[in-house]
Structures are given as C-alpha cells and as structure tokens.
Design an enzyme around this catalytic site. Structure first.
Site, PDB file in Angstrom:
ATOM      1  N   ASP A  83      27.320   1.236  -9.585  1.00 53.11           N
ATOM      2  CA  ASP A  83      27.805   0.893  -8.248  1.00 53.11           C
ATOM      3  C   ASP A  83      26.858   1.354  -7.141  1.00 53.11           C
ATOM      4  OD1 ASP A  83      28.175   3.545  -8.574  1.00 53.11           O
ATOM      5  OD2 ASP A  83      30.240   3.615  -7.841  1.00 53.11           O
ATOM      6  N   ASP A 106      -4.032   2.430  -5.496  1.00 48.62           N
ATOM      7  CA  ASP A 106      -3.763   1.184  -4.763  1.00 48.62           C
ATOM      8  C   ASP A 106      -2.369   1.355  -4.184  1.00 48.62           C
ATOM      9  OD1 ASP A 106      -3.165  -1.373  -3.878  1.00 48.62           O
ATOM     10  OD2 ASP A 106      -3.962  -2.378  -5.655  1.00 48.62           O
ATOM     11  N   HIS A 166      -9.525 -10.187 -11.677  1.00 42.46           N
ATOM     12  CA  HIS A 166      -8.575 -10.640 -10.647  1.00 42.46           C
ATOM     13  C   HIS A 166      -9.322 -11.322  -9.505  1.00 42.46           C
ATOM     14  CE1 HIS A 166      -9.817  -7.228  -8.170  1.00 42.46           C
ATOM     15  NE2 HIS A 166      -9.608  -6.425  -9.203  1.00 42.46           N
ATOM     16  N   HIS A 201      -6.364 -11.872  -1.020  1.00 44.83           N
ATOM     17  CA  HIS A 201      -5.171 -12.701  -0.821  1.00 44.83           C
ATOM     18  C   HIS A 201      -4.685 -12.531   0.605  1.00 44.83           C
ATOM     19  CE1 HIS A 201      -2.928  -8.886  -1.172  1.00 44.83           C
ATOM     20  NE2 HIS A 201      -3.727  -8.611  -2.178  1.00 44.83           N
ATOM     21  N   HIS A 261       1.500 -10.019  -1.234  1.00 46.20           N
ATOM     22  CA  HIS A 261       0.801 -11.260  -1.588  1.00 46.20           C
ATOM     23  C   HIS A 261       1.477 -12.322  -0.731  1.00 46.20           C
ATOM     24  CE1 HIS A 261      -0.171  -9.293  -5.691  1.00 46.20           C
ATOM     25  NE2 HIS A 261      -1.005  -8.919  -4.763  1.00 46.20           N
ATOM     26  N   TYR A 289     -13.766  -3.124 -14.153  1.00 49.47           N
ATOM     27  CA  TYR A 289     -12.934  -2.361 -15.097  1.00 49.47           C
ATOM     28  C   TYR A 289     -13.607  -2.433 -16.462  1.00 49.47           C
ATOM     29  CZ  TYR A 289     -10.168  -3.639 -11.113  1.00 49.47           C
ATOM     30  OH  TYR A 289      -9.769  -3.848  -9.825  1.00 49.47           O
TER      31      TYR A 289
HETATM   32  N1  GLY Z   1      -1.645  -4.117  -4.583  1.00 47.96           N
HETATM   33  C1  GLY Z   1      -1.717  -5.405  -5.140  1.00 47.96           C
HETATM   34  C2  GLY Z   1      -2.968  -6.061  -4.816  1.00 47.96           C
HETATM   35  O1  GLY Z   1      -3.927  -5.410  -4.476  1.00 47.96           O
HETATM   36  O2  GLY Z   1      -3.080  -7.244  -4.812  1.00 47.96           O
HETATM   37 MN    MN Z   2      -3.817  -3.510  -3.616  1.00 49.13          MN
HETATM   38 MN    MN Z   3      -4.365  -6.645  -2.700  1.00 48.94          MN
END
Ligand code: GLY
Ligand code: MN
Ligand code: MN
Length: 437
Positions: free
Chosen positions: A37, A259, A349, A353, A360, A387
C-alpha cells in the site's frame, strides 16, 4: 520557474497546430504502487507538466479551438477537495482554485469526468489525444466517444482521433530561454554533485556511498530526485552501460564511472565523469581517458547549427578508431575498421540524445527519412565512451577499463553553450580537485 504566461502560450501554440474544430485531451500521470500500500514518489507526466506545470495526479487538461468559444478554451478536471483524504495524502488544489491559478474557462472535479468530457467533446470534429499512454484515460475517452456515437440524434461525435504527441514533442525539442535557465540550474546542481563525489572518493569506499553523496547534493539544492537511475560503476563495472547495482567496494587503482543527473523543476541534467578512486590516473587509464576526452573535445568543436547528430557520431567513430589503432587495441587501417565497424565492440552506444523533461527527451531525429540538422534551442548530450571488457583480445593493461565523458549543451546561433562546464574533465584538473580533500 516557468511562468503561467509561458504555459498558456504553449497551450495556444499546440491548439494553433491542431485542425479547426479540435479538442485536445491531456491526462496527468497517476500514482504508481511501489509495494503493497505504498507508492513511488509522484512524478508528473512530462507532456502534462510541459503544458501546465501542475504536479497533481489524475488531473486532465482540456483545450479546444472550436469557434463556439470566444477564444481558445481551457479547462481542467482536478482531484476533488476532500479534507479526510488530504489529511492522509496531502493537499489538493481543487477545481475552484485551479480555475484562478491556471487561467481556465472551466474546472470541475474528477467525479464529473465522464459528463464533463461528454459535454466538451460533443460537437468537435477531431480529438487530439495520446492513445496508449494511460489505460484508464483510454477507457474514459473511448467510453465517451461510444456514448456520442450511439446517440447521433442528440450528439455530434468526432470524425477522427489524432495523436497529439507529434505536435507536442516537436514543441518540446526547442527550449525557451526560461527552460534553458532551469536546465542550467539542473546542470549546475549536478556539476556540484559530481565534484562532491570526486572529493569523497577513496580506496575502499562503496559505490553506493558515492551515489549517496551525489543524491545528498541534489536534494540539498531542491532537486529531490535524480532524473534517472544513478550509475556508479567502479573498475570493470564501468563497462556495463546501465549499471545501477552500485553495491561494490572500490579497489585502490580503479577508475570510477559516474553517470548521474539531477531532475530540477521537471528538467533533467545528464553528466558522466570518469576518475581514479585514488586521485591519480595510471598510464593505461590515461591512454584511454585522453582518447575519450580528445573525441569529446573534437565533437564539441564541431557541434552547432546545421550539423546532424549522425555526422557527429561518424566523426567520433573516426577519432576513436584512429586512437584505438594507435594504442594497439584495433588492428589494420582506419578505413578498414570504419568499413567493418569494428569500433562498435568498444563504443556501442550513440554519441548523444535530446535532453529536457525526459533524460532521453522526445522529438524526431529524422525528418522525412533524412537526418535532421541541429538548430538553436535544442539541448543535447555529447557522450562518447570506450569500454574494454576483460574477455576481449586486447593488450593486457587495458582490460577492464571503461570511460565515458558526457556534457549537456544548448545549440546556439553560432555553436554551443556548455551547461555542464563546471565539472572538471582535464586529467590535471581532476587530479588537483581530488588532491584537495
Ligand atoms: N544516463 C543515460 C544516458 O547517458 O543516456
Ligand atoms: Mn548519462
Ligand atoms: Mn546521456
């Protein structure tokens, strides 16, 4: 703070882009159960927040450009005043107060939602609505549409349901001066938090202690929540892109990748820094770190209006590939490696963005299938990384190293304004800050 005038202007800009005889229905978020709850701390839906700045759950904003109203029509459906519920769950603004505060033409309480929607929607040709966002809201809207359609003698049911998101999300891509000011504040709070974490770090500390230092700094500045799950990855954990366990003890000699970003007045910051727990980079760590920094600085020198994110991504891949070959991590010529995209195993990656109310953030990256050039007012991240997992065939001294450097920038008429410049990223600056403990 975003003014009521700015919210009203946003509502008008939305309505101006809807077809004539349209009604927009924008529901707020609801509370979400955390366990049994208890609920998660309430987070407003970004689209609703963008249009209202109102932080109560289960509310609706209704806008219309129907000529039956003198000018653009605005209404809200709010949680009803309820002294008993307010003692337990907190204050509610109530319909009467909302009417004044948000410059509305009408306001009513949630109990009247079906009748109110029926009355308002009736006679409109188009309904703008984000179908699929909230199941309950879908039900409420479709029940009313059904009622309108089944009694055609008394009612005029809409002809079409349009998705409100493409219009709203395109608006959200371009930040106003006030939004940039709030995002600068979010970035500055986040910058202080990263510096605090660097100063706290010492061999033997735990990743969660660094997380606590960051969150303390956020909260003390009025940013009660991070904008996303804080990542504190030490040693090889830095190679897990969305690592949020944050439970390992940090060994002497490790790098730490943090991050983390504060959410301030709804807006996100998104900063990554990577630094040595003991305050001194080793030679192999310097090699990788310097390469990521070189890529990031080179991209920052290139970014500005007219450039596309994809062009920046390609540029970053070229600089990374060249650097990885020099370090003996990739073999062969730059052109071959770019052709085979071998760099993707170490840089998996995107370069960046959109950033805004969502980390995002919403908005299209392509228009009519073509990459979209950046324009003044857009806010983006620039976040290259490398990485190097332990199970790959690379020189021994680089195994387990993960580095990302991420800054937030506003595109200006001539280039960029870096919102996150306050956190050190040069090797000497980081080492100097960490020495002063
Ligand atoms: N913290 C997620 C990114 O850097 O996109
Ligand atoms: Mn980030
Ligand atoms: Mn980011």
């Amino acid at each position: 703070m975003i003014s009521q005038q700015e919210f009203t202007t946003r509502q008008d800009r939305l309505l101006a882009q809807c077809r004539p005889y349209s009604i927009c229905l924008v529901p707020a978020a609801s509370l979400v159960t955390r366990s049994r709850d208890t609920e998660y701390v309430f987070r407003q839906h970004s689209d609703f927040w963008y249009l209202t700045g109102f932080n109560e759950p289960d509310t609706w904003l209704v806008l219309s450009n129907h000529p039956r109203y003198q000018s653009n029509f605005r209404a809200m459906v709010c949680q009803g005043k309820d002294p008993e519920a307010e003692i337990w769950q907190g204050r509610r603004l109530g319909a009467e107060e909302a009417l004044n505060q948000f410059g509305l033409d009408e306001a009513c309480e949630l109990e009247q939602l079906p009748q109110a929607l029926h009355e308002w929607i009736n006679g409109h040709k188009h309904v703008y609505f984000a179908q699929g966002e909230f199941a309950q809201a879908d039900e409420a809207v479709f029940a009313v549409l059904d009622m309108l359609r089944t009694a055609p003698k008394e009612n005029l049911a809409p002809l079409s349901i349009e998705d409100v998101r493409p219009i709203l999300h395109e608006m959200r891509v371009f930040k106003s001066a006030c939004e940039v000011a709030v995002m600068r504040a979010a970035a500055q709070i986040t910058a202080s938090a990263h510096k605090r974490a660097m100063q706290f770090a010492h061999p033997g500390c735990y990743e969660y202690q660094l997380e606590a230092e960051l969150h303390h700094e956020f909260a003390m500045a009025g940013a009660r929540s991070p904008a996303y799950g804080t990542i504190v990855g030490s040693g090889r954990n830095a190679c897990i892109l969305h690592y949020t366990e944050n439970n390992a003890q940090v060994n002497d000699g490790d790098l730490i990748l943090i991050d983390a970003g504060a959410e301030f007045q709804g807006y996100a910051a998104d900063i990554t820094r990577t630094f040595p727990v003991n305050g001194k980079f080793t030679a192999p760590q310097k090699d990788i770190y310097s390469l990521v920094l070189k890529v990031q600085e080179s991209v920052l020198a290139m970014v500005g209006p007219g450039v596309t994110l994809n062009e920046l991504m390609h540029h970053s891949a070229e600089v990374i590939t060249d650097g990885l070959i020099t370090l003996g991590i990739l073999k062969g010529a730059v052109s071959e490696n770019l052709e085979s995209q071998s760099w993707r195993q170490f840089y998996m990656h995107g370069l960046g963005h959109y950033l805004g109310l969502d980390v995002h953030d919403v908005g299209d990256y392509k228009i009519n299938g073509k990459d979209r050039p950046l324009k003044p007012g857009m806010v983006i991240t620039i976040e290259p990384g490398i990485y190097l997992p332990e199970n790959t065939d690379i020189p021994e001294q680089y195994k387990g190293i993960g580095v990302r450097i991420e800054d937030d920038v506003v595109i200006t008429a001539t280039g960029v304004d870096i919102l996150t410049a306050d956190v050190p990223k040069q090797i000497e600056e980081i080492e100097a800050l960490m020495e002063r403990q």
